[in-house]
Scaffold this motif. Structure first.
Motif, mmCIF file in Angstrom:
data_model
loop_
_atom_site.group_PDB
_atom_site.id
_atom_site.type_symbol
_atom_site.label_atom_id
_atom_site.label_comp_id
_atom_site.label_asym_id
_atom_site.label_seq_id
_atom_site.Cartn_x
_atom_site.Cartn_y
_atom_site.Cartn_z
ATOM 1 N N LEU A 146 14.071 0.940 -3.603
ATOM 2 C CA LEU A 146 13.117 2.011 -3.360
ATOM 3 C C LEU A 146 13.133 2.996 -4.528
ATOM 4 O O LEU A 146 14.172 3.548 -4.868
ATOM 5 N N CYS A 147 11.962 3.201 -5.141
ATOM 6 C CA CYS A 147 11.851 4.197 -6.216
ATOM 7 C C CYS A 147 11.147 5.431 -5.662
ATOM 8 O O CYS A 147 10.318 5.332 -4.762
ATOM 9 N N GLU A 148 11.498 6.585 -6.221
ATOM 10 C CA GLU A 148 10.915 7.842 -5.741
ATOM 11 C C GLU A 148 10.321 8.612 -6.914
ATOM 12 O O GLU A 148 10.964 8.741 -7.955
ATOM 13 N N GLU A 194 14.902 -2.357 1.956
ATOM 14 C CA GLU A 194 16.135 -2.590 1.198
ATOM 15 C C GLU A 194 17.219 -3.211 2.079
ATOM 16 O O GLU A 194 17.902 -4.150 1.681
ATOM 17 N N VAL A 195 17.378 -2.658 3.280
ATOM 18 C CA VAL A 195 18.435 -3.164 4.164
ATOM 19 C C VAL A 195 18.043 -4.519 4.752
ATOM 20 O O VAL A 195 18.876 -5.429 4.851
ATOM 21 N N ALA A 196 16.780 -4.685 5.107
ATOM 22 C CA ALA A 196 16.326 -5.983 5.628
ATOM 23 C C ALA A 196 16.648 -7.071 4.614
ATOM 24 O O ALA A 196 17.120 -8.156 4.960
ATOM 25 N N ASN A 212 0.875 -1.181 0.000
ATOM 26 C CA ASN A 212 0.000 0.000 0.000
ATOM 27 C C ASN A 212 0.915 1.236 0.000
ATOM 28 O O ASN A 212 1.234 1.794 1.038
ATOM 29 N N TYR A 213 1.343 1.636 -1.214
ATOM 30 C CA TYR A 213 2.452 2.590 -1.299
ATOM 31 C C TYR A 213 2.072 4.014 -0.913
ATOM 32 O O TYR A 213 2.939 4.877 -0.790
ATOM 33 N N THR A 235 6.023 10.323 -3.837
ATOM 34 C CA THR A 235 5.593 8.941 -3.698
ATOM 35 C C THR A 235 6.795 8.008 -3.715
ATOM 36 O O THR A 235 7.665 8.143 -4.567
ATOM 37 N N TYR A 236 6.829 7.107 -2.766
ATOM 38 C CA TYR A 236 7.870 6.083 -2.721
ATOM 39 C C TYR A 236 7.252 4.735 -3.048
ATOM 40 O O TYR A 236 6.111 4.454 -2.686
ATOM 41 N N MET A 237 8.024 3.930 -3.730
ATOM 42 C CA MET A 237 7.530 2.599 -4.103
ATOM 43 C C MET A 237 8.694 1.620 -4.107
ATOM 44 O O MET A 237 9.618 1.750 -4.902
ATOM 45 N N PRO A 238 8.651 0.630 -3.215
ATOM 46 C CA PRO A 238 9.686 -0.406 -3.253
ATOM 47 C C PRO A 238 9.406 -1.370 -4.405
ATOM 48 O O PRO A 238 8.286 -1.834 -4.568
ATOM 49 N N LEU A 239 10.417 -1.648 -5.189
ATOM 50 C CA LEU A 239 10.277 -2.502 -6.381
ATOM 51 C C LEU A 239 11.153 -3.746 -6.223
ATOM 52 O O LEU A 239 12.379 -3.639 -6.206
ATOM 53 N N PRO A 240 10.533 -4.922 -6.110
ATOM 54 C CA PRO A 240 11.350 -6.146 -5.987
ATOM 55 C C PRO A 240 12.167 -6.376 -7.267
ATOM 56 O O PRO A 240 11.664 -6.153 -8.362
#
Lengths: 793, 113
Positions: B39-41, B21-23, B10-11, B55-60
């Motif tokens: 992490l994309c911004e 990212e670190v985890a 839920n971005y 808006t931030y969005m983590p991208l696998p």
């Protein structure tokens, strides 16, 4: 309830203190320091073959419920792979600044320190020794205690933080106005957290000048604000010159010129009174001096404030109405308010605004936070027990203002300590004990001047986990301290009472508790005994004394088994006498009320009502200077990767954040020929430093926001480079000695500067060389302490 | 890996804190410059309607295996476990589709080969 419940397997995530899991020993602990943090989240430490292999967030610790930030996730690297971690005690082998060290034993280190302490005590008096501390490290009672019960000195100070402007100004003001410190209630005061039957989410949180999800100040986990948003739809008002993520999600974002926030707070207060939006019931019963406040703020229109603050009057109106309508609302304030010469008055503005809206000590408003079990693991630990009235009277800064004189200060005043070193007034300081404190990299304003001072003292000790720039510059002995998982320690700030346990070790490093106990016992054995007069032998003995002193039912071993102890904290304590020592209802003030008109400030000869004061250097105060330095500068921009000057020596943190950055608006950048990603000089009449331009629409035009705490442990430690500590040091531009009328508050946020691109031509002499080899920069220093209304030019 | 599973984010409430990212780097022991989730911004930018976009969005990435080893042991993927905003869910694609319906500004990642 969480927005999305994380389903943790109870077979894997146990509620025990310790269990075995394959080859691992698993311990439930909490993090504090080192490295430092304002929080203390629950951790699972996975240990194999005597080494910390992995860390996970503890799902069964309601404080953080399994979540962790990038810094704690990197703890194994911090313990095992930190760059040049210090393994043994060392003494200086060359001159100060040469970064040459010789390994010594702990016994030899203690002998050297004891000899020097005794010599200085005899020649200059114990008050010539001064402890130096940094914020958010668990040395906040250990460093004071070794000063008071070991050195016999009343001087423990904030590492040359001008105006002692970290929490203490706000705390002192809050004690005068309402007797306690208000902190946003995110249900952290009870173990049931959000499910506590009396808890109410705030409708609105007013976030004033702090990026709390990064800074986590005041023992508050910033992401609790996000919990309020996702779990309750809590709305935000943000006052910030920079668009933080929270500001991007706010109903109202007010974007002021740095340094002038009190104008906005006064206008909001006025509007709430004029439009009759305040909480009549609470004001009638519990606030003192409402009519005087009303009279004081009556000319503060939103237009007037907007003109001063370079922002939109309509935004101020919207914010005031939204905040007053919130039942409850909560005020998320922070360091920004301390970092101005009128910090005390700005805090008074904000306290008054919040009080007339009825949010103080209300569920989901601002809880009056006290240390768990009312313990005293803070700056006054051991102060009264170990120092007689004559030596206490010698504390540096005690006589500069009634606020200091009458006991509202808990530390020696930083600017006065500098004055004492520089010119021996009121008496000389000859020894500095830095424990958890890297002054010249971090909090020391006018850092080159402080560098000169710390090189002058006769004998200095640094306790840290690596050789810092401060250690290279001035230390004669450096003692290696343990990291958090290597340490038995307590966390009492605020709830719950937490323990952390020494589950791994690193070479000869010792915990801060061990160090003060072993040194203190050599210096002043009778002060380091239990209540039966038996000498304390271990760190755990020392912790047990503290627990017993606080009336905690369990000892350290008991607390380990419990992991944490979370006594119930009731709401609205002012109604039934739980806030006052006499047991009467009311707040712990002379009138028993929240003093909008503050009788204590009046008695001190300070303004009893909130007021506005323009920063000493600003477009309005110093228009000529503004022509030369046309950008309003704020300092201390926070990052997820770092806690102040720490974490620069961890590979993973530097991977995410390799270099310092200064934020400026594209229009401002274009005006001065600056491109995104380019190294730029930030300069004013006191000095300059370089950072990388981060050109962003988020920043207010004609303003800049620079990072602090930078040094480059990957570069040469010896002078002239000194780990590059002055190259990007924003405190080359700040000032010592220009503080508020109480001695509290200093202008770290709200300065003037110019910014221009770095070129080969203008970068031949780097600031570290300029400071360490060429005598710094020429400018007019403010030589003596100037309290209130200092005028430049 | 169970092919029916995915990662929901839920971005709207992703703060860009880098925890995921670190985890991920730590649990997979990834060297410098290598990531299982990035992490994309987008932004900050003032939209034409006057509101701010940040808006931030983590991208696998292609290294993401949804923490297969951890999941087998009964744990959550490390990013989901540690996410500070609590906005990541690992579940069957079917359940996640239902979840997405109720949560505007959310995505579902199906990273399987």
């Amino acid at each position: 309830m969480e927005l999305f419940e994380k389903k943790f397997d109870p077979e894997l995530y146990k509620t025990d203190f310790h269990w075995k899991e394959g080859d691992y020993d698993v311990y439930r602990s909490c993090h504090w320091s080192a490295p430092g943090c304002h929080d203390s989240c629950g951790l699972l430490l996975y240990v194999k073959d005597g080494k910390l292999e992995r860390v996970e967030g503890d799902p069964n610790q309601p404080y953080n419920r399994g979540r962790l930030c990038m810094r704690c996730l990197n703890l194994p690297e911090a313990c095992n792979e930190l760059w040049d971690r210090l393994k043994y005690p060392v003494k200086r082998a060359g001159e100060r600044g040469e970064n040459k060290w010789e390994r010594i034993s702990w016994d030899e280190a203690y002998d050297i320190i004891v000899d020097n302490v005794k010599r200085i005590q005899k020649e200059w008096g114990p008050e010539a020794i001064c402890g130096m501390i940094g914020t958010g490290r668990n040395v906040c009672w250990q460093n004071p205690l070794i000063c008071y019960a070991g050195f016999g000195s009343p001087n423990m100070s904030f590492g040359f933080l001008s105006g002692d402007c970290c929490m203490v100004p706000r705390t002192s003001l809050a004690f005068c106005v309402c007797g306690d410190l208000p902190v946003v209630d995110a249900s952290q005061f009870n173990e049931e957290r959000w499910d506590h039957p009396e808890y109410k989410y705030p409708d609105v949180v007013l976030i004033w000048g702090n990026d709390v999800i990064k800074s986590n100040g005041d023992g508050f986990l910033g992401h609790w604000i996000v919990d309020m948003m996702t779990q309750n739809g809590t709305k935000l008002i943000v006052v910030d010159p920079d668009l933080t993520w929270l500001a991007s999600r706010a109903e109202v974002w007010i974007q002021p010129r740095p340094g002038v926030d009190s104008a906005i707070a006064l206008a909001m207060t006025n509007l709430i009174i004029q439009e009759d939006l305040y909480d009549h019931d609470f004001v009638d019963k519990w606030c003192y001096g409402f009519d005087e406040l009303k009279e004081r703020v009556k000319d503060w229109t939103c237009e007037k404030a907007a003109e001063i603050a370079w922002c939109d009057a309509e935004d101020i109106r919207k914010a005031a109405r939204l905040f007053a309508a919130a039942k409850p609302g909560a005020l998320q304030w922070g360091l920004t308010t301390d970092m101005r010469v009128n910090g005390i008055s700005e805090a008074h503005c904000l306290m008054s605004l919040n009080a007339i809206c009825g949010n103080v000590d209300a569920a989901g408003g601002n809880y009056l936070a006290r240390e768990v079990y009312n313990m005293n693991l803070a700056y006054l630990c051991g102060y009264f027990e170990n120092l007689d009235v004559d030596i206490r009277a010698k504390r540096l800064g005690n006589d500069i203002s009634p606020m200091h004189q009458f006991g509202l200060s808990s530390t020696a005043a930083s600017d006065v300590v500098l004055q004492a070193i520089e010119c021996g007034e009121p008496y000389p300081v000859k020894m500095l004990w830095f424990q958890g404190c890297n002054s010249i990299a971090n909090m020391a304003a006018e850092a080159p001047r402080v560098y000169d001072a710390i090189k002058k003292t006769e004998f200095n000790v640094v306790v840290d986990y690596c050789i810092t720039p401060t250690a290279v510059a001035c230390a004669d002995v450096v003692l290696p301290c343990a990291m958090s998982p290597e340490r038995n320690q307590l966390r009492t700030w605020w709830t719950p009472l937490r323990q952390s346990t020494r589950v791994v070790e690193y070479y000869e490093s010792k915990t801060d508790e061990q160090i003060i106990l072993e040194l203190g016992s050599r210096l002043n054995p009778s002060a380091w005994c239990d209540d039966k007069g038996n000498p304390l032998k271990t760190d755990i003995d020392l912790l047990n004394v503290r627990l017993k002193e606080g009336g905690v039912p369990e000892d350290f071993a008991g607390l380990q088994q419990m992991v944490y102890d979370w006594p119930d904290q009731p709401y609205r304590r002012y109604e039934d006498g739980k806030l006052r020592p006499d047991g009467n209802p009311g707040f712990n003030t002379p009138t028993g009320m929240i003093e909008l008109y503050c009788t204590t400030l009046e008695a001190f000869g300070n303004d009893p009502l909130p007021h506005y004061e323009e920063p000493p250097e600003s477009p309005i105060s110093t228009p000529k200077r503004f022509e030369e330095y046309p950008i309003v500068l704020t300092t201390g921009h926070r990052s997820f990767e770092f806690f102040h000057s720490e974490h620069r020596n961890q590979t993973t943190m530097r991977e995410f954040h390799p270099n310092p950055r200064v934020r400026i608006h594209p229009e401002t950048a274009a005006k001065y020929g600056i491109e995104d990603g380019q190294w730029v000089w930030i300069e004013n009449q006191r000095g300059r430093c370089r950072q990388i331009a981060w050109v962003t629409e988020a920043m207010k035009p004609d303003c800049a926001s620079a990072e602090h705490g930078w040094w480059f442990p990957e570069t040469e430690g010896a002078e002239p480079n000194l780990f590059g500590v002055f190259d990007s040091n924003i405190n080359n531009l700040t000032s010592m000695m220009v503080v508020g009328e109480t001695g509290y508050g200093a202008p770290y946020k709200g300065l003037l500067c110019k910014i221009y691109p770095c070129t080969e031509e203008n970068s031949k002499v780097m600031p570290s060389e300029q400071v360490t080899r060429l005598g710094g920069w020429d400018y007019d220093r403010v030589e003596k302490l100037a309290m209130g209304g200092y005028k430049y030019e | 890996m169970n092919n029916d599973y995915g990662l929901f984010i839920n971005y709207e409430y992703c703060t860009g804190c880098h925890t995921c990212e670190v985890a991920c780097k730590k649990v997979h022991d990834l060297p410098e410059g290598q990531y299982g989730i990035v992490l994309c911004e987008d932004g900050p930018r003032k939209n034409i309607n006057g509101k701010w976009e940040l808006t931030y969005m983590p991208l696998p990435t292609h290294l993401c295996d949804f923490c297969a080893d951890r999941v087998k042991e009964g744990r959550l993927p490390s990013c989901v476990h540690h996410c500070q905003s609590g906005i990541m869910v690992y579940d069957t694609l079917e359940n996640l589709a239902k979840l997405a319906k109720d949560h505007p500004r959310s995505v579902i990642f199906n990273t399987q080969e």
